[in-house]
Design an enzyme around this catalytic site. Structure first.
Site, PDB file in Angstrom:
ATOM      1  N   SER A 109       0.831  -1.197   0.000  1.00  0.00           N
ATOM      2  CA  SER A 109       0.000   0.000   0.000  1.00  0.00           C
ATOM      3  C   SER A 109       0.875   1.259   0.000  1.00  0.00           C
ATOM      4  CB  SER A 109      -0.950  -0.038   1.198  1.00  0.00           C
ATOM      5  OG  SER A 109      -1.926   0.962   1.083  1.00  0.00           O
ATOM      6  N   HIS A 133      -7.961  -5.200   0.002  1.00  0.00           N
ATOM      7  CA  HIS A 133      -6.760  -4.407   0.219  1.00  0.00           C
ATOM      8  C   HIS A 133      -6.199  -4.736   1.604  1.00  0.00           C
ATOM      9  CE1 HIS A 133      -4.212  -0.828  -0.416  1.00  0.00           C
ATOM     10  NE2 HIS A 133      -4.363  -0.626   0.871  1.00  0.00           N
ATOM     11  N   ASP A 161      -9.424  -4.900  -5.112  1.00  0.00           N
ATOM     12  CA  ASP A 161      -8.843  -3.755  -4.413  1.00  0.00           C
ATOM     13  C   ASP A 161      -9.170  -2.474  -5.166  1.00  0.00           C
ATOM     14  OD1 ASP A 161      -7.365  -2.032  -2.875  1.00  0.00           O
ATOM     15  OD2 ASP A 161      -5.423  -2.678  -3.662  1.00  0.00           O
TER      16      ASP A 161
END
Length: 867
Positions: A616, A837, A807
């Site tokens: 991320s 995610h 995601d």
């Protein structure tokens, strides 16, 4: 009879088994084609062999599904049990559990994309319980198991054949004893088949319910009838949209071997929702006349999915607008934010609670849904007690006693979660997610994780560094310490190593360590058992939206990685926004990278191979640190593994970002808050979080917890009593809940997106306020690598991207991979299915998340083993 058996009970059961199977698949509305099973039946009573029985299923996208030859013997209970157990001993792991019934071996040959796949399995039918179990092991690919119990054998066979009909790729792994819909969700099926089945099921349900309108459940039945008619209407409208996307979405993939983009994901979400409706509709059609059929419960279920389908239909219209307005192959809007602002206005007014109630996590892997439900219940309960004057752990503990009403009432849970995320408080969000940073929670997580011999937290003072110039090692380049916002300061890191290596217990390194508790220290007995220096070094940047978490939240999978890769791992605890916006985190990560290169001998490595890894926000930092290393002339890493990275920190809309409407872990408000905080677009200031790692803090939390048990338990019991005393009818239940799903009216804010005449999505009674500033910092290439010029990306090391199909940041990875490939940079993209995610942090939760983590490990291993 059809099985060629004598007319005794067991013979009739066997004959009925094949006849019902034959009728079930013959009744399919699509043109059937021969597939799958053909076998003879041998009766142990009359010792005769029956005729061949052919099962037929709807047209499949498979190029060929070969025949399966088998035989069925009617055996005594003892003999049948003995044979099953004997077969179990010979079979590979994860095969059918022992049971009594008729054993039917099914060797099947499947051909997918022109490639033969060996499929071996067994079928067990217990006619006494009308239960059929199919257990298949797909050699070298995956494992598929179906188990179901319904009112007739024919329904079971119908469901099994429906599963086989759409099997296109067999890489999905399903948990043991899942329902038929969970198997269907894993299959990439023909959209026309799905919508034809939906329409047929709606007709069947409406026909079955129409006969019940005069009985005592007339009100509930009429409401269920209305819901099914709305579902039928939405299904017919959505079909055209899905077929349109299906015809073009392959143009937006990275390549033919890596299908994945936001348009594909939206189609998959639609299919997941419809398959649940099909499964529930079949149950209603078969059981609505039963004495124990619960009209209100089933009405609530179908109404929730009807709302979800309505809102997904609106998302498809928005995606259609993106498809028409963007350039060919472009996933992001190019209209300077105009279309993005329109999308945000739609998001703020659209109803979202239905995705957090009964439909929570329907698009994800079934094994993740209990975890997602726990997270949502915890968040809404935590939010109820957030304003109380208590510590984080105290609020968390007290929330356990107030969560009962959110467990028993999904609609209330969804409405409260929507309220929290609509007008998100950044301090609340940071506080909730940083619960995992407490000593108590992290200690519990460490019990289940791999044990390591080195787990040190380091504080490196900010001093200038001198490193060899990458182009000429005889020259030196100076690296300044991080200075943004408040001047030079220390950089915090964590060193994790499965084995103690040379240098890791040196006086020089231990002088930099900062204590986090006795379990973080090196064992004295291990200091004489040092291993040699590792040639590889993994430098890790954690995720958390640039605003939350530290390396402690990611310890569990980092320990596993250190063991699997046999390398030390240095994880950087960079400063978090909004207190430390860009470029503070980037400066600290780049400084930590340079310090690790210079002092690799202290970390237990020779640094012959250096790999950057992050998820991320950490994936973004991996890319920008490498870009910064190139611009400074410092040695670049040998490779990058970025899991679901954020490569575009702007408020631009994309088809995958439409998923933020239904994603419980990454709503749009959270995504934009994180972007605004990191880029400094918000002036909001959050006080530093207090550390709760000492015994005194734990004692205070315990005292607060004991003091609040009485009130918390009372609230919990009262919530249960309120829900129990509420009327069971849907009308009364809705009267006692927040009316956050309202039809469009003139009093609602006018939204700028135009929908077809006669359709309007459900609107929320709790409007959101989301700021979408467009600042120059957002387009800085060291903030949004996707916008970096080609000359700044040329020279990057091999980049391995691992993204999730569900995601909201999927399109970030797809577009960045395409950009790197277009300039000749080495890049790979892997898209995993059915995971949300942040799946790395969930690697210990389910088998699917562990497999996704293993994919990341495999990519890192490629960096260490490359020539």
């Amino acid at each position: 009879d059809a099985a060629g058996c004598a007319p005794d009970r067991r013979g009739r059961d066997t004959a009925e088994f094949f006849l019902r199977a034959r009728r079930a698949v013959s009744a399919c509305p699509q043109k059937p084609e021969p597939v799958s099973v053909s076998g003879g039946c041998f009766c142990s009573v009359c010792r005769r062999t029956g005729g061949e029985v052919h099962l037929r299923s709807p047209r499949s996208p498979l190029s060929k599904l070969g025949k399966a030859a088998g035989s069925c013997e009617l055996l005594s209970r003892r003999e049948s049990s003995r044979r099953v157990k004997e077969s179990e001993r010979r079979a590979r792991p994860n095969t059918l559990p022992s049971a009594t019934g008729y054993l039917l071996p099914l060797p099947v040959c499947v051909r997918s994309r022109g490639r033969p796949l060996e499929l071996r399995g067994r079928l067990l039918a217990d006619s006494a319980r009308t239960r059929l179990i199919v257990s298949f092991s797909l050699v070298g690919v995956s494992f598929l198991r179906y188990s179901g119990a319904t009112s007739t054998v024919g329904q079971i066979i119908d469901q099994v054949c429906f599963c086989f009909a759409g099997m296109k790729t067999c890489r999905h792994t399903s948990p043991l004893d899942t329902s038929a819909v969970e198997q269907l969700q894993s299959l990439n099926m023909d959209p026309k088949l799905i919508f034809a089945t939906l329409d047929t099921v709606c007709v069947e349900v409406i026909s079955a319910l129409s006969e019940q309108v005069n009985d005592m459940y007339s009100d509930g039945t009429n409401q269920l009838l209305a819901v099914m008619r709305r579902i039928q209407e939405h299904g017919r409208a959505v079909e055209a949209l899905v077929i349109g996307f299906t015809a073009v979405y392959h143009h937006y993939d990275f390549d033919e071997e890596t299908p994945g983009n936001g348009y594909r994901t939206l189609v998959k979400v639609v299919q997941s929702c419809i398959l649940y409706i099909i499964q529930k509709g079949r149950y209603i059609a078969s059981n609505c006349r039963g004495v124990f059929f619960r009209v209100d419960h089933n009405t609530g279920e179908m109404e929730a999915y009807c709302k979800a389908l309505c809102q997904i239909r609106a998302l498809l219209y928005l995606a259609q607008r993106l498809l028409n307005d963007n350039e060919h192959g472009q996933l992001y809007s190019q209209e300077d934010g105009d279309l993005s602002e329109k999308f945000v206005k739609e998001y703020t007014s659209m109803h979202k609670a239905c995705f957090y109630g009964r439909c929570l996590g329907f698009q994800f892997s079934p094994s993740l849904r209990p975890f997602l439900q726990t997270v949502v219940i915890s968040m809404v309960s935590f939010g109820e007690n957030y304003k109380k004057q208590q510590s984080r752990l105290g609020r968390a503990a007290l929330s356990v006693f107030t969560s009962g009403k959110y467990v028993v009432d999904p609609e209330l849970r969804g409405a409260e979660f929507e309220r929290i995320t609509q007008n998100l408080d950044m301090q609340f969000w940071k506080t909730f997610w940083n619960i995992t940073e407490t000593e108590l929670i992290s200690g519990l997580a460490s019990i289940t994780s791999n044990q390591v011999q080195v787990n040190l937290t380091l504080s490196v003072p900010g001093e200038p560094l001198s490193l060899p110039l990458a182009s000429d090692p005889n020259l030196k380049v100076s690296v300044s310490p991080p200075v943004a916002h408040w001047g030079p300061g220390p950089v915090n890191m964590r060193l994790i190593s499965h084995t103690l290596r040379e240098g890791q217990d040196s006086t020089e390194l231990l002088a930099l360590s900062r204590s986090e508790g006795p379990q973080r220290s090196l064992s004295v007995g291990l200091r004489n058992q040092r291993s040699s220096l590792s040639p590889g070094l993994l430098i890790h940047f954690h995720g958390g939206g640039f605003v939350a978490q530290t390396s402690r939240s990611h310890e569990s999978y980092l320990k596993t990685w250190s063991k699997d890769l046999n390398v030390p791992i240095l994880s950087v605890d960079y400063s978090l926004a909004p207190e430390a916006p860009f470029p503070r985190a980037l400066e600290e990560c780049f400084y930590a990278y340079c310090w690790a290169l210079k002092n690799c001998h202290l970390l237990g490595s020779t640094a012959e191979r250096v790999c950057l890894a992050g998820d991320s926000a950490g994936g973004n930092l991996c890319l920008t640190v490498s870009m910064k290393a190139m611009s400074h002339g410092v040695r670049i890493p040998d490779g990058i593994m970025a899991a679901y990275p954020a490569t575009l920190l702007t408020t631009d809309a994309s088809p995958s970002r439409l998923l933020t409407l239904i994603d419980p872990l990454l709503p749009l408000s959270v995504l934009y808050k994180c972007i605004n905080a990191y880029t400094g677009a918000e002036s909001e200031s959050v006080q530093p979080l207090q550390q709760l790692d000492t015994l005194s803090a734990l004692g205070r939390d315990t005292a607060v917890l004991l003091g609040g048990i009485k009130q918390g338990a009372a609230n919990w019991l009262q919530s249960l009593l309120n829900n129990t005393s509420a009327s069971s009818s849907p009308a009364n239940r809705s009267a006692n809940r927040p009316q956050n799903a309202v039809p469009h009216s003139d009093d609602m804010p006018q939204c700028s997106m135009e929908f077809p005449e006669g359709f309007e999505p459900l609107r929320s009674g709790c409007l959101a306020e989301i700021r979408t500033p467009c600042t120059p910092i957002m387009k800085n290439p060291f903030v949004s690598p996707l916008l970096a010029p080609d000359n700044l990306l040329k020279g990057l090391p091999p980049v391995h991207l691992v993204a999730s199909a569900l995601d909201a940041l999927l399109d970030d990875s797809v577009m960045f991979a395409k950009k790197l490939r277009s300039i000749g940079q080495p890049v790979t993209l892997t898209v995993v299915e059915d995971l949300p995610h942040g799946f790395l942090s969930l690697s210990q939760v389910t088998k699917e998340t562990q497999e996704a983590s293993d994919i990341c490990v495999g990519r890192i291993r490629e960096v260490f083993e490359q020539d």
